[in-house]
Design a protein around this motif. Structure first.
Motif, mmCIF file in Angstrom:
data_model
loop_
_atom_site.group_PDB
_atom_site.id
_atom_site.type_symbol
_atom_site.label_atom_id
_atom_site.label_comp_id
_atom_site.label_asym_id
_atom_site.label_seq_id
_atom_site.Cartn_x
_atom_site.Cartn_y
_atom_site.Cartn_z
ATOM 1 N N GLY A 1 0.788 -1.217 0.000
ATOM 2 C CA GLY A 1 0.000 0.000 0.000
ATOM 3 C C GLY A 1 0.823 1.271 0.000
ATOM 4 N N ASN A 2 2.161 1.156 -0.105
ATOM 5 C CA ASN A 2 2.974 2.371 -0.051
ATOM 6 C C ASN A 2 4.208 2.193 -0.933
ATOM 7 O OD1 ASN A 2 3.916 4.910 0.749
ATOM 8 N ND2 ASN A 2 5.126 3.992 2.408
ATOM 9 N N ILE A 3 4.360 3.070 -1.918
ATOM 10 C CA ILE A 3 5.524 3.076 -2.806
ATOM 11 C C ILE A 3 6.258 4.387 -2.592
ATOM 12 C CG2 ILE A 3 6.356 3.021 -5.203
ATOM 13 C CD1 ILE A 3 5.180 0.398 -4.320
ATOM 14 N N ALA A 4 7.539 4.313 -2.223
ATOM 15 C CA ALA A 4 8.322 5.525 -1.988
ATOM 16 C C ALA A 4 9.671 5.398 -2.675
ATOM 17 C CB ALA A 4 8.514 5.746 -0.480
ATOM 18 N N LEU A 5 10.232 6.525 -3.062
ATOM 19 C CA LEU A 5 11.523 6.536 -3.734
ATOM 20 C C LEU A 5 12.648 6.256 -2.741
ATOM 21 C CD1 LEU A 5 11.115 9.704 -5.989
ATOM 22 C CD2 LEU A 5 11.424 7.377 -6.816
ATOM 23 N N THR A 6 13.616 5.484 -3.201
ATOM 24 C CA THR A 6 14.854 5.319 -2.449
ATOM 25 C C THR A 6 15.747 6.530 -2.706
ATOM 26 O OG1 THR A 6 15.976 4.200 -4.251
ATOM 27 C CG2 THR A 6 14.694 2.818 -2.732
ATOM 28 N N ALA A 7 16.913 6.554 -2.066
ATOM 29 C CA ALA A 7 17.869 7.639 -2.324
ATOM 30 C C ALA A 7 18.300 7.623 -3.783
ATOM 31 C CB ALA A 7 19.069 7.499 -1.392
ATOM 32 N N ALA A 8 18.490 6.422 -4.351
ATOM 33 C CA ALA A 8 18.862 6.325 -5.762
ATOM 34 C C ALA A 8 17.733 6.827 -6.653
ATOM 35 C CB ALA A 8 19.209 4.875 -6.115
ATOM 36 N N GLY A 9 16.489 6.516 -6.258
ATOM 37 C CA GLY A 9 15.346 6.993 -7.032
ATOM 38 C C GLY A 9 15.216 8.503 -6.985
ATOM 39 N N GLU A 10 15.453 9.091 -5.808
ATOM 40 C CA GLU A 10 15.416 10.548 -5.685
ATOM 41 C C GLU A 10 16.478 11.196 -6.577
ATOM 42 O OE1 GLU A 10 13.379 12.425 -4.130
ATOM 43 O OE2 GLU A 10 12.410 11.253 -2.544
ATOM 44 N N THR A 11 17.648 10.569 -6.670
ATOM 45 C CA THR A 11 18.713 11.109 -7.515
ATOM 46 C C THR A 11 18.364 11.000 -8.985
ATOM 47 O OG1 THR A 11 20.382 10.528 -5.852
ATOM 48 C CG2 THR A 11 21.164 10.899 -8.119
ATOM 49 N N LEU A 12 17.769 9.870 -9.382
ATOM 50 C CA LEU A 12 17.456 9.639 -10.793
ATOM 51 C C LEU A 12 16.308 10.508 -11.286
ATOM 52 C CD1 LEU A 12 17.764 8.032 -13.450
ATOM 53 C CD2 LEU A 12 16.206 6.310 -12.462
ATOM 54 N N LEU A 13 15.342 10.814 -10.418
ATOM 55 C CA LEU A 13 14.091 11.430 -10.878
ATOM 56 C C LEU A 13 14.293 12.721 -11.676
ATOM 57 C CD1 LEU A 13 11.035 11.258 -10.957
ATOM 58 C CD2 LEU A 13 10.963 12.453 -8.738
ATOM 59 N N PRO A 14 15.059 13.711 -11.211
ATOM 60 C CA PRO A 14 15.210 14.926 -12.026
ATOM 61 C C PRO A 14 15.903 14.669 -13.362
ATOM 62 C CG PRO A 14 16.692 14.979 -10.141
ATOM 63 C CD PRO A 14 15.765 13.824 -9.914
ATOM 64 N N TYR A 15 16.857 13.744 -13.382
ATOM 65 C CA TYR A 15 17.508 13.400 -14.649
ATOM 66 C C TYR A 15 16.518 12.757 -15.610
ATOM 67 C CZ TYR A 15 22.065 14.248 -12.463
ATOM 68 O OH TYR A 15 23.154 14.823 -11.851
ATOM 69 N N ALA A 16 15.700 11.838 -15.073
ATOM 70 C CA ALA A 16 14.727 11.149 -15.922
ATOM 71 C C ALA A 16 13.723 12.129 -16.504
ATOM 72 C CB ALA A 16 14.017 10.067 -15.121
ATOM 73 N N ARG A 17 13.253 13.068 -15.691
ATOM 74 C CA ARG A 17 12.305 14.069 -16.193
ATOM 75 C C ARG A 17 12.936 14.924 -17.284
ATOM 76 N NH1 ARG A 17 10.086 15.831 -10.201
ATOM 77 N NH2 ARG A 17 8.305 14.376 -10.109
ATOM 78 N N ARG A 18 14.199 15.322 -17.080
ATOM 79 C CA ARG A 18 14.888 16.149 -18.074
ATOM 80 C C ARG A 18 15.112 15.372 -19.363
ATOM 81 N NH1 ARG A 18 18.286 18.221 -14.853
ATOM 82 N NH2 ARG A 18 20.113 16.914 -15.233
ATOM 83 N N MET A 19 15.494 14.097 -19.261
ATOM 84 C CA MET A 19 15.717 13.284 -20.464
ATOM 85 C C MET A 19 14.423 13.100 -21.242
ATOM 86 S SD MET A 19 18.340 10.526 -18.753
ATOM 87 C CE MET A 19 18.522 9.479 -20.195
ATOM 88 N N LEU A 20 13.319 12.873 -20.537
ATOM 89 C CA LEU A 20 12.042 12.719 -21.223
ATOM 90 C C LEU A 20 11.601 14.033 -21.869
ATOM 91 C CD1 LEU A 20 10.147 10.503 -18.614
ATOM 92 C CD2 LEU A 20 10.971 9.801 -20.879
ATOM 93 N N ALA A 21 11.849 15.151 -21.184
ATOM 94 C CA ALA A 21 11.508 16.458 -21.762
ATOM 95 C C ALA A 21 12.339 16.728 -23.007
ATOM 96 C CB ALA A 21 11.717 17.555 -20.721
ATOM 97 N N ASP A 22 13.638 16.381 -22.958
ATOM 98 C CA ASP A 22 14.495 16.569 -24.133
ATOM 99 C C ASP A 22 14.026 15.702 -25.292
ATOM 100 O OD1 ASP A 22 16.052 18.403 -22.813
ATOM 101 O OD2 ASP A 22 17.644 16.997 -22.293
ATOM 102 N N ALA A 23 13.641 14.466 -24.980
ATOM 103 C CA ALA A 23 13.166 13.558 -26.037
ATOM 104 C C ALA A 23 11.894 14.099 -26.676
ATOM 105 C CB ALA A 23 12.923 12.164 -25.466
#
Length: 309
Positions: free
Chosen positions: A53-75
């Motif tokens: 019932g609960n999904i939360a980001l790990t430290a690695a997920g928190e680090t990846l998230l802004p990069y992933a958003r930027r890569m998707l926006a660039d694409a």
């Protein structure tokens, strides 16, 4: 790592749920779970804390998230740019033409092209036909309008050339002055006796007229030598002298009187050239279609201009 994995990761992070993310992405939940698991293996780190019932980001997920958003926006930005170019909403075309054609057919071409494709940037290079052919060979132009009085123009590179128009050379004089000699066509001998404005010796047009005078054993009476096309026409309008010009440059100029040449009749061919070994861009192909259509319209309307065979 691929865009589908990153998109799935960002959506799970946004919704906090694999079920809602899968529904929003129109995926089966097991497929989305496999994408995220594959991404985690490739990165060597877990991206989510998975508790019932609960999904939360790990430290690695928190680090990846802004990069992933930027890569998707660039694409998405790249995809939009490519769609705009393919749809002729953006792009650039480089067109070359001699000064005499910039003052005539190119004006009509640009008006029609800009009306149809306002997002396409147009770069104009103005020089003689020999220089334009060299620029095509260097890759500095996409298309060039070139002229020749015969078929002897050398092409140092592999070019595709299409003859568009056969254009008469005519004599222009000031409309405010009396007719030159009677009301009929002029001979070259008639023109040689008139005060004449001559183009620079580097002009193909000057070479053509000089050769015609020499072949006829005539010496023209030149009173002004060396101005460019626009200045020549302005000098003629003010009555400084007459000039031998391509017929199309006199179209729409009410202050000029146009008189045909009867003997010898001088013509030049206007053609369209491009590299035969380079595939044209969508913008260049659209410009080529506009040039051909404009040439057809001018040939249909002009008394001194005909469609080339």
């Amino acid at each position: 790592m691929n865009l589908e994995q990153l998109r799935g990761f960002v959506e799970v992070a946004r919704t906090g749920s694999f079920t809602r993310a899968a529904a929003d992405l129109h995926l089966a939940q097991p497929s989305l779970s496999r994408q995220i698991s594959t991404l985690e293996r490739e990165l060597g780190s877990g991206l989510f804390h998975r508790a019932r019932g609960n999904i939360a980001l790990t430290a690695a997920g928190e680090t990846l998230l802004p990069y992933a958003r930027r890569m998707l926006a660039d694409a998405d930005a790249v995809r939009q740019e490519m769609d705009e170019i393919a749809g002729l909403r953006r792009g650039r075309v480089r067109l070359g033409a001699p000064p005499s054609l910039c003052a005539s057919i190119v004006t009509e071409v640009l008006a029609a092209f800009r009306a149809a494709h306002p997002g396409i940037e147009i770069e104009i290079t103005e020089r003689g036909s020999r220089g334009l052919i060299a620029a095509l060979g260097e890759g500095a132009l996409d298309l060039a309008l070139v002229t020749s009085s015969d078929d002897a123009s050398a092409a140092p590179v592999s070019l595709a050339r299409m003859a568009l128009l056969t254009e008469e050379l005519v004599v222009v004089s000031a409309a405010s002055h009396p007719p030159l000699i009677g009301r009929g066509p002029l001979t070259l001998a008639d023109v040689a006796r008139l005060p004449q404005i001559a183009f620079p010796r580097s002009y193909d047009l000057r070479l053509t007229t000089d050769a015609a005078y020499a072949d006829a054993g005539l010496v023209p009476s030149i009173v002004v030598e060396g101005p460019e096309m626009d200045a020549v026409l302005r000098f003629v309008e003010r009555g400084v002298g007459v000039a031998v010009v391509p017929a199309m440059v006199s179209l729409g100029r009410d202050e000029l009187r146009t008189t045909s040449l009867a003997s010898p009749r001088l013509t030049r061919t206007v053609g369209l050239a491009h590299r035969a070994d380079v595939r044209p861009t969508r913008a260049a192909a659209a410009m080529r279609e506009t040039i051909v259509a404009t040439a057809d319209a001018l040939a249909a309307a002009g008394a001194f201009v005909t469609r080339a065979d």
